[in-house]
Design a protein around this motif. Structure first.
Motif, PDB file in Angstrom:
ATOM      1  N   ASP A   1      -2.183  -9.837  -1.123  1.00  0.00           N
ATOM      2  CA  ASP A   1      -2.242  -8.808  -0.081  1.00  0.00           C
ATOM      3  C   ASP A   1      -0.884  -8.126   0.089  1.00  0.00           C
ATOM      4  O   ASP A   1      -0.812  -6.928   0.378  1.00  0.00           O
ATOM      5  CB  ASP A   1      -2.786  -9.353   1.239  1.00  0.00           C
ATOM      6  CG  ASP A   1      -2.037 -10.574   1.749  1.00  0.00           C
ATOM      7  OD1 ASP A   1      -1.321 -11.219   0.953  1.00  0.00           O
ATOM      8  OD2 ASP A   1      -2.168 -10.886   2.940  1.00  0.00           O
ATOM      9  N   LEU A   2       0.182  -8.893  -0.135  1.00  0.00           N
ATOM     10  CA  LEU A   2       1.510  -8.270  -0.078  1.00  0.00           C
ATOM     11  C   LEU A   2       1.689  -7.346  -1.282  1.00  0.00           C
ATOM     12  O   LEU A   2       2.280  -6.270  -1.175  1.00  0.00           O
ATOM     13  CB  LEU A   2       2.592  -9.354  -0.051  1.00  0.00           C
ATOM     14  CG  LEU A   2       2.497 -10.313   1.150  1.00  0.00           C
ATOM     15  CD1 LEU A   2       3.586 -11.378   1.059  1.00  0.00           C
ATOM     16  CD2 LEU A   2       2.604  -9.545   2.471  1.00  0.00           C
ATOM     17  N   ALA A   3       1.150  -7.769  -2.417  1.00  0.00           N
ATOM     18  CA  ALA A   3       1.202  -6.913  -3.604  1.00  0.00           C
ATOM     19  C   ALA A   3       0.442  -5.615  -3.344  1.00  0.00           C
ATOM     20  O   ALA A   3       0.881  -4.519  -3.715  1.00  0.00           O
ATOM     21  CB  ALA A   3       0.623  -7.643  -4.816  1.00  0.00           C
ATOM     22  N   ASP A   4      -0.700  -5.735  -2.682  1.00  0.00           N
ATOM     23  CA  ASP A   4      -1.497  -4.555  -2.347  1.00  0.00           C
ATOM     24  C   ASP A   4      -0.698  -3.614  -1.444  1.00  0.00           C
ATOM     25  O   ASP A   4      -0.655  -2.396  -1.652  1.00  0.00           O
ATOM     26  CB  ASP A   4      -2.788  -5.007  -1.660  1.00  0.00           C
ATOM     27  CG  ASP A   4      -3.688  -3.855  -1.251  1.00  0.00           C
ATOM     28  OD1 ASP A   4      -4.637  -3.564  -1.990  1.00  0.00           O
ATOM     29  OD2 ASP A   4      -3.421  -3.233  -0.196  1.00  0.00           O
ATOM     30  N   LEU A   5      -0.061  -4.197  -0.467  1.00  0.00           N
ATOM     31  CA  LEU A   5       0.749  -3.418   0.475  1.00  0.00           C
ATOM     32  C   LEU A   5       1.895  -2.739  -0.274  1.00  0.00           C
ATOM     33  O   LEU A   5       2.148  -1.534  -0.119  1.00  0.00           O
ATOM     34  CB  LEU A   5       1.301  -4.407   1.507  1.00  0.00           C
ATOM     35  CG  LEU A   5       1.693  -3.932   2.875  1.00  0.00           C
ATOM     36  CD1 LEU A   5       0.571  -3.181   3.540  1.00  0.00           C
ATOM     37  CD2 LEU A   5       2.060  -5.160   3.733  1.00  0.00           C
TER      38      LEU A   5
ATOM     39  N   THR B   1       0.184   4.569  -7.376  1.00  0.00           N
ATOM     40  CA  THR B   1      -1.130   4.820  -6.790  1.00  0.00           C
ATOM     41  C   THR B   1      -1.065   5.864  -5.676  1.00  0.00           C
ATOM     42  O   THR B   1      -1.782   6.865  -5.744  1.00  0.00           O
ATOM     43  CB  THR B   1      -1.768   3.495  -6.334  1.00  0.00           C
ATOM     44  OG1 THR B   1      -2.081   2.733  -7.516  1.00  0.00           O
ATOM     45  CG2 THR B   1      -3.030   3.708  -5.535  1.00  0.00           C
ATOM     46  N   PRO B   2      -0.215   5.706  -4.671  1.00  0.00           N
ATOM     47  CA  PRO B   2      -0.179   6.741  -3.640  1.00  0.00           C
ATOM     48  C   PRO B   2       0.327   8.096  -4.142  1.00  0.00           C
ATOM     49  O   PRO B   2      -0.146   9.138  -3.689  1.00  0.00           O
ATOM     50  CB  PRO B   2       0.760   6.171  -2.579  1.00  0.00           C
ATOM     51  CG  PRO B   2       1.480   5.047  -3.215  1.00  0.00           C
ATOM     52  CD  PRO B   2       0.609   4.539  -4.306  1.00  0.00           C
TER      53      PRO B   2
ATOM     54  N   CYS C   1       2.175  -2.031  -3.452  1.00  0.00           N
ATOM     55  CA  CYS C   1       1.752  -1.022  -4.435  1.00  0.00           C
ATOM     56  C   CYS C   1       1.152   0.210  -3.781  1.00  0.00           C
ATOM     57  O   CYS C   1       0.762   1.146  -4.472  1.00  0.00           O
ATOM     58  CB  CYS C   1       0.746  -1.607  -5.414  1.00  0.00           C
ATOM     59  SG  CYS C   1       1.428  -2.922  -6.411  1.00  0.00           S
ATOM     60  N   SER C   2       1.004   0.203  -2.468  1.00  0.00           N
ATOM     61  CA  SER C   2       0.536   1.435  -1.834  1.00  0.00           C
ATOM     62  C   SER C   2       1.581   2.010  -0.895  1.00  0.00           C
ATOM     63  O   SER C   2       1.272   2.857  -0.070  1.00  0.00           O
ATOM     64  CB  SER C   2      -0.810   1.208  -1.126  1.00  0.00           C
ATOM     65  OG  SER C   2      -0.996  -0.105  -0.723  1.00  0.00           O
TER      66      SER C   2
ATOM     67  N   ALA D   1      -1.770   8.796  -8.360  1.00  0.00           N
ATOM     68  CA  ALA D   1      -3.171   8.444  -8.631  1.00  0.00           C
ATOM     69  C   ALA D   1      -3.358   7.746  -9.967  1.00  0.00           C
ATOM     70  O   ALA D   1      -4.422   7.809 -10.562  1.00  0.00           O
ATOM     71  CB  ALA D   1      -4.079   9.670  -8.529  1.00  0.00           C
ATOM     72  N   VAL D   2      -2.313   7.088 -10.435  1.00  0.00           N
ATOM     73  CA  VAL D   2      -2.452   6.250 -11.630  1.00  0.00           C
ATOM     74  C   VAL D   2      -1.961   4.834 -11.287  1.00  0.00           C
ATOM     75  O   VAL D   2      -1.589   4.563 -10.146  1.00  0.00           O
ATOM     76  CB  VAL D   2      -1.677   6.820 -12.848  1.00  0.00           C
ATOM     77  CG1 VAL D   2      -2.179   8.223 -13.190  1.00  0.00           C
ATOM     78  CG2 VAL D   2      -0.169   6.839 -12.597  1.00  0.00           C
ATOM     79  N   LEU D   3      -1.953   3.962 -12.274  1.00  0.00           N
ATOM     80  CA  LEU D   3      -1.483   2.596 -12.040  1.00  0.00           C
ATOM     81  C   LEU D   3      -0.031   2.447 -12.468  1.00  0.00           C
ATOM     82  O   LEU D   3       0.443   3.182 -13.327  1.00  0.00           O
ATOM     83  CB  LEU D   3      -2.304   1.602 -12.874  1.00  0.00           C
ATOM     84  CG  LEU D   3      -3.786   1.505 -12.603  1.00  0.00           C
ATOM     85  CD1 LEU D   3      -4.376   0.377 -13.433  1.00  0.00           C
ATOM     86  CD2 LEU D   3      -4.040   1.259 -11.128  1.00  0.00           C
TER      87      LEU D   3
ATOM     88  N   LEU E   1       1.480  -4.315 -12.256  1.00  0.00           N
ATOM     89  CA  LEU E   1       0.511  -5.013 -11.409  1.00  0.00           C
ATOM     90  C   LEU E   1       0.384  -6.475 -11.824  1.00  0.00           C
ATOM     91  O   LEU E   1       0.269  -7.361 -10.986  1.00  0.00           O
ATOM     92  CB  LEU E   1      -0.857  -4.330 -11.498  1.00  0.00           C
ATOM     93  CG  LEU E   1      -0.947  -2.916 -10.898  1.00  0.00           C
ATOM     94  CD1 LEU E   1      -2.371  -2.391 -11.028  1.00  0.00           C
ATOM     95  CD2 LEU E   1      -0.529  -2.916  -9.446  1.00  0.00           C
TER      96      LEU E   1
END
Lengths: 549, 549
Positions: A186-190, A162-163, A192-193, A166-168, A174
């Motif tokens: 939220d840790l997954a979000d962190l 993603t960063p 993955c970015s 710009a794809v998954l 995920l």
């Protein structure tokens, strides 16, 4: 474009090495940078393309069939400085939309095959991460049962798609992070970015890996974990493996022809016709005699798999796949009985699991599937699954005038009621009769009996029963009409209608995650002239349309 | 573009009529062709655009709150010759990608609200189809509990999107046909590729409708079904409804300001800041006194809903939504206790269900959600759900120097453990602690107690606890970084990470089906110059790229 071939064997691998140490196999990823499937990119840093994954899929398969003694597989890197950098970005940036989608589908199927080996074959996969494992590299690790990370300050796991691009992370990343490894959202979000990924103890705390191991203990720990897993395996240590000998195939202008399978092309009509032949005779007298690549269920499954993959990658314009069978239903059912009787044997288990995976591959194939049961056909037991996998099926009532082949009948075997679950965990008949227990029971009561066209329609086992007068006209119109629709709308419609009811991690990967990734693969922010995927490595910063949709 | 306003009331409806007959309400769709939300199309044949659906959503809502006596709602057409032709094609053909996606999302939410009324509010929806119900018209019917079709040779149901427009029936149609109505998958395939649809007895046999009724029996049968449904309702016949009085709002350059909710814009940073204020005092002394649109949980929910929708449709460039709260946590918890104590009351039930739906709307909002708990905040009970809905949350440790507001604490109430399930059927805390029963139990043991930042981090209730020195810097960097990523990749990533574990019909609609439809909405075969959606009605045949992907 050159034909993409899915057949290979270890003597031809350019990117992987297999080493054996009693009950433990080591699969070493050592990608040849110059060995890309297409021109225009180098496979640096153990990055991969479809060619690398074809070899991986072959290795997964051979480990199961050729190595009954192997109870644990350790996946590791042969490069000093990197575990795996994931899918090659330049390859992705230059690939057509269709290639990207099919590449991801195949790699996803290979990762599911790794999980299937762990869960069902007594062959547990363990991943040994030394060096960075980024994107598809970490997703490969996620497909294994246990992830060990060397705690050396340079080894890390990351999903930087993603960063950075710009794809998954679209090869299950995920979904497996939240659903398999249960990383808090939220840790997954962190995670993955974060481009640079996570190392050492934090990777363990967030559940991204199972253990972070000091370099001094690394090899011993790996060996220990592998031996523990192998000790839990029910595979026979002293059995003889079954060599997956090369498939005999003939590529012609009009199709691809195998021993039991033919894939014929009708390019004018935009369709392919797949015909699967029944075994030429009864099954072998003994289990020992069955242990051979020529055992009909195995050879047929391998041929069918190859034909489906050939169609997917090399024949994108044939949007319709007509499914046919021919031969003696009795021989099919006798083989089913053999598979049923010897289900506890390691080799028969592998044959059944392979059939399961090939049928899943068919379910996931973005072509309209139309099964046609005509006189001389044998939609029986395992082969009846082809009809149940189809979007529609038609059966001709009675024999044809002047044709002495027997009228089409459909027969069920015990294998239709549990051996071949779909990705959603349901059998194809359970999915067909979702919410209709009585219909399912009615079908089950008929195991073994020949069911004629009209009765099959009444029982809900086929879509249409047609007499000879209507058959040619109605089918012609149906197939022509189908071929006239938008291929995209059909792909999406079929992907929705084929999977009723419950969802599993697997259907979430092929449904939600993949559908979103396919969307991304159309978005200018990723694939446009100024998109991140296109510009990666150029030194030019991508420029995003900031609108959320 | 003019601001899209989601507030309306029956006196302003242009497209719907409400009629009341004791316990039965009739909602009559009679779309004004000249009443489109935008220029360039006429809403012929009861086709709809977002404006029509905003009125429908308002009606669904008012029936619940303003009409406790209504136990059944009959949805019907006010046009002689048509039930509903679905979403307006010219509108879709001319709309931006973002508008199409948001239009579908809102219409899907409205249909889920209809199902929520049937399942949870004792207000059963029944659909009376007279005339063709095509595409979105039939999908509207699918959202009701029972579909009656007049058996008159001209009334039919159809999902002709794929053959006609090269898109999907994306307002839940594909999913509800197989999963709710349990239409067999091959019949569903047949149905979804038949432009002209299905009538009469066949529609019943395929389970597309519940009954086909002869014209002579039509009104009597409808009345009978409505009264049967109303008789099963537990809603009070003689209670006084609660009027949903107009929201007091102030639109300013810098934001939208409501009584308890403020949505502020920081356009330079690409973000919006949503602040929800606690109730100014304790809850009313009696249930009777609570029955008012000014009851804090209701007014707050309505304001929050309007703010989210405003952000979605009118502020697409603000990709980050910062979630804040302020005020007395004790007042929030006292209101939660009131909602808990009176859960059996019809009005309180509606308030709780509305809060549930608004929080789901937040989950489905394609913006990065970041919750910030600072001194003076009140992430307590119902308002703590905002933090649990967030992709990340941060909490400031202790008070700020020179600021006499109390340090941030987080408090849980019983409502965090069941009142507000997400679309996947899990509470936000269950989803957060998926696979970690102990963590969930640990949180539950702390109901009512103030939990400081560091402890909240330890308990896994927030992502970060930061002290004052780090707070400003780290958050600035985090928000700036987030704003620099591709909005599309974030949308897709968030849509995956937010929904762990089980799937429901609702998540399948918002996940698999919607993601595929969004893909289709980018494909040249649908939206290109020669695509079917663009050319519909022009007399020119679309020309498809025949490659399957």
């Amino acid at each position: 474009m050159a034909r993409i071939d899915f057949q290979t064997d270890p003597s031809r691998y350019r990117h992987w090495k297999l080493q054996f140490d009693g009950p433990v196999a080591h699969l070493i990823m050592d990608v040849d940078p110059a060995g890309g499937l297409f021109e225009g990119y180098e496979l640096k840093l153990n990055s991969y393309d479809l060619g690398v994954d074809i070899e991986l899929a072959d290795a997964v398969q051979r480990l199961r069939f050729e190595h009954p003694e192997v109870g644990a597989v350790v996946l590791r890197s042969g490069k000093e400085n990197v575990f795996c950098a994931g899918a090659n970005i330049r390859m992705l940036a230059g690939a057509s939309h269709g290639h990207k989608v099919n590449f991801c589908k195949f790699t996803n199927e290979t990762r599911c095959a790794i999980e299937d080996a762990t869960e069902n074959s007594g062959q547990t996969w363990i991943c040994a991460i030394s060096g960075p494992a980024a994107g598809g590299g970490y997703e490969l690790a996620l497909a294994t049962d246990r992830i060990l990370l060397i705690d050396d300050r340079r080894s890390s796991v990351a999903l930087p798609e993603t960063p950075l691009l710009a794809v998954l992370p679209g090869t299950g990343g995920l979904t497996r992070v939240t659903d398999k490894r249960r990383v808090r959202r939220d840790l997954a979000d962190l995670f993955c970015s974060t481009e640079e990924g996570v190392r050492g103890r934090r990777a363990v705390e967030w559940r991204l890996v199972d253990e972070a191991v000091p370099p001094s203990a690394w090899e011993a720990r790996l060996r220990e974990r592998a031996l523990e897993a192998a000790a839990r395996s029910d595979r026979p240590r002293d059995a003889r493996g079954v060599a997956l000998t090369p498939l005999a195939r003939r590529f012609e202008e009009g199709g691809v022809f195998y021993g039991h399978v033919a894939l014929e092309f009708d390019r004018g009509a935009g369709r392919a016709i797949l015909t699967v032949a029944a075994p030429p005779g009864p099954p072998p007298a003994t289990l020992e005699a069955a242990r051979d690549a020529a055992f009909w269920p195995l050879q047929m499954a391998r041929e069918l798999d190859d034909a489906i993959l050939h169609l997917r990658l090399n024949e994108p314009e044939l949007g319709l796949l007509v499914l046919r069978t021919q031969g003696e239903a009795a021989h099919v059912l006798a083989h089913d009985a053999f598979l049923e009787a010897h289900g506890g044997d390691w080799f028969i288990r592998e044959v059944r699991l392979h059939l399961k995976r090939v049928l899943k591959r068919l379910d996931m194939t973005s072509r309209s599937l139309i099964a046609l049961a005509e006189p001389g056909s044998c939609f029986a037991g395992t082969l009846a699954e082809l009809a149940f996998a189809a979007d529609r099926s038609a059966m001709l009532i009675g024999a044809r005038a002047g044709d002495n082949r027997p009228a089409a009948t459909l027969r069920l075997s015990a294998l239709n009621f549990g051996a071949y679950p779909m990705a959603n965990g349901l059998t194809r008949l359970q999915a067909r009769f979702w919410g209709e227990k009585e219909s399912l029971a009615r079908a089950e009561a008929r195991i073994g009996e020949p069911i004629g066209a009209e009765e099959a329609e009444t029982l809900g086992l086929v879509t249409f029963a047609l007499d000879e007068t209507d058959w040619d006209d109605e089918l012609r119109i149906m197939l022509e009409e189908r071929a006239s629709f938008s291929p995209d709308a059909l792909t999406a419609m079929e992907a929705n209608l084929r999977f009723v009811g419950p969802e599993t991690m697997e259907t979430r990967i092929f449904g939600r995650l993949t559908a979103w990734q396919n969307w991304i693969f159309q978005r200018p922010n990723a694939v446009g002239e100024r998109g991140a995927l296109r510009l990666y490595g150029s030194g030019v910063q991508p420029s995003y349309d900031k609108q959320r949709v």
